[in-house]
Design an enzyme around this catalytic site. Structure first.
Site, PDB file in Angstrom:
ATOM      1  N   GLY A 247       0.777  -1.228   0.000  1.00  0.00           N
ATOM      2  CA  GLY A 247       0.000   0.000   0.000  1.00  0.00           C
ATOM      3  C   GLY A 247       0.812   1.284   0.000  1.00  0.00           C
ATOM      4  O   GLY A 247       0.267   2.366  -0.003  1.00  0.00           O
ATOM      5  N   SER A 248       2.137   1.173   0.021  1.00  0.00           N
ATOM      6  CA  SER A 248       2.989   2.355  -0.009  1.00  0.00           C
ATOM      7  C   SER A 248       3.441   2.601  -1.450  1.00  0.00           C
ATOM      8  O   SER A 248       3.180   1.805  -2.337  1.00  0.00           O
ATOM      9  CB  SER A 248       4.192   2.150   0.913  1.00  0.00           C
ATOM     10  OG  SER A 248       3.752   1.946   2.242  1.00  0.00           O
TER      11      SER A 248
END
Length: 109
Positions: free
Chosen positions: A69-70
């Site tokens: 998710g980064s």
């Protein structure tokens, strides 16, 4: 870490989420040639910066990890005439995929 934990898809996430900035300098003249910003995302909320201040890194060397998710942003000056070598949606591998080619080596003004 500090900062919000917005989804990486949210346009405000690069400004509000936790992030690390790595400036890459030319080995001879010391001018900045690129910058990499790691931005933490909503799920993992963690970024791992693998370099220390003033550390020398080699082409293809891993400089950190981006967890679920980064995201990672790459900045290069237009003066270096970058030619993108990947396409939108293409899966890339750290230390293996060539993202772009620079036709001129110029430092950031």
């Amino acid at each position: 870490g500090d900062g919000a934990h917005l989804s990486a898809l949210n346009p405000r996430s690069p400004e509000e989420n936790e992030w690390h900035l790595i400036v890459l300098r030319h080995p001879s003249h010391g001018g900045a040639v690129a910058a990499v910003r790691q931005v933490a995302g909503q799920i993992a909320r963690t970024i791992v910066c693998g370099v220390r201040l003033e550390q020398v890194v080699q082409r293809g060397e891993r400089i950190g990890r981006i967890l679920l998710g980064s995201s990672t942003e790459l900045y290069v000056p237009l003066a270096s005439a970058p030619r993108v070598r990947v396409s939108r949606g293409q899966q890339v591998r750290g230390g293996a995929t060539v993202l772009l080619s620079l036709t001129r080596s110029r430092e950031v003004e």
